[in-house]
Design an enzyme around this catalytic site. Structure first.
Site, PDB file in Angstrom:
ATOM      1  N   ILE A   1       5.141  10.676  -2.599  1.00  0.00           N
ATOM      2  CA  ILE A   1       5.174  11.529  -3.832  1.00  0.00           C
ATOM      3  C   ILE A   1       5.335  10.433  -4.836  1.00  0.00           C
ATOM      4  O   ILE A   1       5.895   9.656  -4.854  1.00  0.00           O
ATOM      5  CB  ILE A   1       6.525  12.350  -3.608  1.00  0.00           C
ATOM      6  CG1 ILE A   1       7.888  11.939  -3.413  1.00  0.00           C
ATOM      7  CG2 ILE A   1       6.038  13.250  -2.377  1.00  0.00           C
ATOM      8  CD1 ILE A   1       8.962  13.007  -3.651  1.00  0.00           C
TER       9      ILE A   1
ATOM     10  N   GLN B   1     -12.639  -5.777  11.009  1.00  0.00           N
ATOM     11  CA  GLN B   1     -13.138  -5.497   9.906  1.00  0.00           C
ATOM     12  C   GLN B   1     -14.915  -4.929   9.986  1.00  0.00           C
ATOM     13  O   GLN B   1     -15.329  -5.373  10.723  1.00  0.00           O
ATOM     14  CB  GLN B   1     -13.395  -6.580   8.774  1.00  0.00           C
ATOM     15  CG  GLN B   1     -12.000  -7.452   8.338  1.00  0.00           C
ATOM     16  CD  GLN B   1     -11.246  -6.436   7.472  1.00  0.00           C
ATOM     17  OE1 GLN B   1     -11.603  -5.058   7.078  1.00  0.00           O
ATOM     18  NE2 GLN B   1     -10.096  -6.935   6.857  1.00  0.00           N
TER      19      GLN B   1
ATOM     20  N   ARG C   1      -7.523 -14.048   8.557  1.00  0.00           N
ATOM     21  CA  ARG C   1      -7.871 -14.590   9.707  1.00  0.00           C
ATOM     22  C   ARG C   1      -8.712 -16.009   9.647  1.00  0.00           C
ATOM     23  O   ARG C   1      -8.406 -16.802  10.411  1.00  0.00           O
ATOM     24  CB  ARG C   1      -8.122 -13.701  10.818  1.00  0.00           C
ATOM     25  CG  ARG C   1      -7.146 -12.767  11.372  1.00  0.00           C
ATOM     26  CD  ARG C   1      -7.414 -11.555  12.028  1.00  0.00           C
ATOM     27  NE  ARG C   1      -7.960 -10.635  11.146  1.00  0.00           N
ATOM     28  CZ  ARG C   1      -8.606  -9.253  11.524  1.00  0.00           C
ATOM     29  NH1 ARG C   1      -8.499  -8.970  12.630  1.00  0.00           N
ATOM     30  NH2 ARG C   1      -8.926  -8.584  10.643  1.00  0.00           N
TER      31      ARG C   1
ATOM     32  N   LYS D   1       0.688  -1.159  -0.058  1.00  0.00           N
ATOM     33  CA  LYS D   1       0.017   0.183   0.019  1.00  0.00           C
ATOM     34  C   LYS D   1       0.944   1.414  -0.054  1.00  0.00           C
ATOM     35  O   LYS D   1       0.780   2.109   0.852  1.00  0.00           O
ATOM     36  CB  LYS D   1      -1.062  -0.175   1.286  1.00  0.00           C
ATOM     37  CG  LYS D   1      -1.849  -1.105   1.327  1.00  0.00           C
ATOM     38  CD  LYS D   1      -3.063  -0.991   2.394  1.00  0.00           C
ATOM     39  CE  LYS D   1      -4.040  -2.147   2.221  1.00  0.00           C
ATOM     40  NZ  LYS D   1      -3.477  -3.411   3.035  1.00  0.00           N
TER      41      LYS D   1
HETATM   42  O1  C5P Z   1      -7.869 -11.034   8.472  1.00  0.00           O
HETATM   43  P1  C5P Z   1      -8.559 -10.578   7.273  1.00  0.00           P
HETATM   44  O2  C5P Z   1      -9.246 -11.414   6.609  1.00  0.00           O
HETATM   45  O3  C5P Z   1      -9.472  -9.350   7.970  1.00  0.00           O
HETATM   46  O4  C5P Z   1      -7.628 -10.188   6.307  1.00  0.00           O
HETATM   47  C1  C5P Z   1      -7.696  -8.933   5.405  1.00  0.00           C
HETATM   48  C2  C5P Z   1      -6.608  -8.738   4.812  1.00  0.00           C
HETATM   49  O5  C5P Z   1      -6.883  -7.804   3.593  1.00  0.00           O
HETATM   50  C3  C5P Z   1      -5.454  -8.123   5.583  1.00  0.00           C
HETATM   51  O6  C5P Z   1      -3.957  -8.475   5.285  1.00  0.00           O
HETATM   52  C4  C5P Z   1      -5.370  -6.436   5.279  1.00  0.00           C
HETATM   53  O7  C5P Z   1      -4.298  -5.841   5.291  1.00  0.00           O
HETATM   54  C5  C5P Z   1      -5.944  -6.749   3.822  1.00  0.00           C
HETATM   55  N1  C5P Z   1      -6.910  -5.511   3.431  1.00  0.00           N
HETATM   56  C6  C5P Z   1      -8.141  -4.797   3.878  1.00  0.00           C
HETATM   57  N2  C5P Z   1      -8.675  -3.660   3.556  1.00  0.00           N
HETATM   58  C7  C5P Z   1      -8.148  -3.202   2.361  1.00  0.00           C
HETATM   59  C8  C5P Z   1      -6.855  -3.730   1.719  1.00  0.00           C
HETATM   60  C9  C5P Z   1      -6.506  -4.789   2.269  1.00  0.00           C
HETATM   61  O8  C5P Z   1      -8.410  -5.584   5.057  1.00  0.00           O
HETATM   62  N3  C5P Z   1      -8.828  -2.137   2.004  1.00  0.00           N
END
Ligand code: C5P
Length: 262
Positions: free
Chosen positions: A89, A212, A233, A85
């Site tokens: 600049i 989340q 997870r 991510k």
């Molecule tokens: O454990 P979980 O299923 O929540 O992991 C989601 C993965 O997706 C993590 O590695 C997180 O960094 C990534 N991610 C996210 N949201 C975003 C971009 C990436 O959860 N917008």
């Protein structure tokens, strides 16, 4: 991207539609290796390697273990999504994108909020490479709800911010996006079939939500237009990660439609 030979044995018996759907699901499931060191990553990959094709290496593992952590994944034929991510600049991001592309990964991320000049520089950095990775712009993190979005000064709903960033990305020449399941339908309508939509925030029914916020089940996300699902997870912290991945693949397979022959 082809799946490795060992997942697709040449002498397999006549394949049923279910097997085809499972193969298709396998090409679209990305397991997030959010672990603190190379040894933990290797242990997880050992358990998952006959089940999963794609692995995502993110900040936690990459910062701890460095680019060397990618080598065992790549040498075993896995596809790697490097999710660092980038947001800096344009000149710095272009350099980082070039360096990441040189590592052999198949997808990488920059933050769309870095703006159009940064996105254009990231895209330009990949031009002319023989087999460039897919450049994905992260829209709004799936952990952010309306309150979090408002707290950084954006007076709009996450979905409209996602749409604004995706339109900006498309104008800057980027066709891949990371967004939550809640916006995938709108982004699919914006990008058409060419868009590569990578969707985290996936939770099978009954799984722990954790941090989340904007989530959906694997089948829902695919039906709404996801190209790839990112799952961390629910697989990596399951007592049997391979079994958890298989259950998700079965659910994905049910949602995958093949065009019917006329
Ligand atoms: O454990 P979980 O299923 O929540 O992991 C989601 C993965 O997706 C993590 O590695 C997180 O960094 C990534 N991610 C996210 N949201 C975003 C971009 C990436 O959860 N917008």
């Amino acid at each position: 991207m082809p799946i490795p030979e060992r997942l697709n044995p040449p002498f397999a018996p006549a394949r049923s539609r279910t097997a085809d759907r499972l193969d298709e699901a396998r090409k679209r499931l990305i397991v997030a290796l959010d672990v603190p060191d190379a040894a933990s990553a290797a242990a997880l990959v050992d358990r998952l390697e006959n089940t999963c094709q794609w692995f995502k290496v993110g900040l936690e593992l990459f910062v701890a273990a460095g680019p060397a952590v990618l080598e065992p994944l790549l040498s075993r034929g896995h596809s790697v999504f490097l999710d660092l991510k980038f947001n800096d600049i344009p000149n710095t991001v272009a350099g980082a994108v070039r360096s990441a592309a040189g590592l052999g990964v198949r997808m990488l991320t920059v933050h769309a909020s870095g703006g159009p000049a940064m996105l254009a520089a990231a895209r330009a950095a990949l031009e002319g490479l023989p087999d460039p990775p897919e450049l994905l712009a992260v829209t709004v993190l799936t952990s952010m709800d309306a309150a979090q979005v408002n707290a950084i000064g954006l007076k709009r709903e996450p979905a409209s911010q996602v749409e604004l960033l995706a339109k900006m990305g498309l104008e800057a020449g980027v066709h891949g996006f990371v967004c939550s399941p809640q916006e995938v339908g709108r982004l699919r309508a914006l990008t058409g079939q060419e868009g590569v939509l990578v969707i985290p925030g996936i939770r099978p029914a009954g799984a722990a939500v954790g941090d989340q916020k904007r989530i959906a089940t694997p089948a829902e996300a695919l039906r709404m237009g996801a190209s790839y699902l990112v799952v961390g997870r629910p697989i990596t912290q399951a007592p049997d990660p391979a079994e958890a991945a298989e259950a998700i693949l079965r659910e994905m397979a049910e949602a995958i439609e093949f065009p019917t022959a006329k």
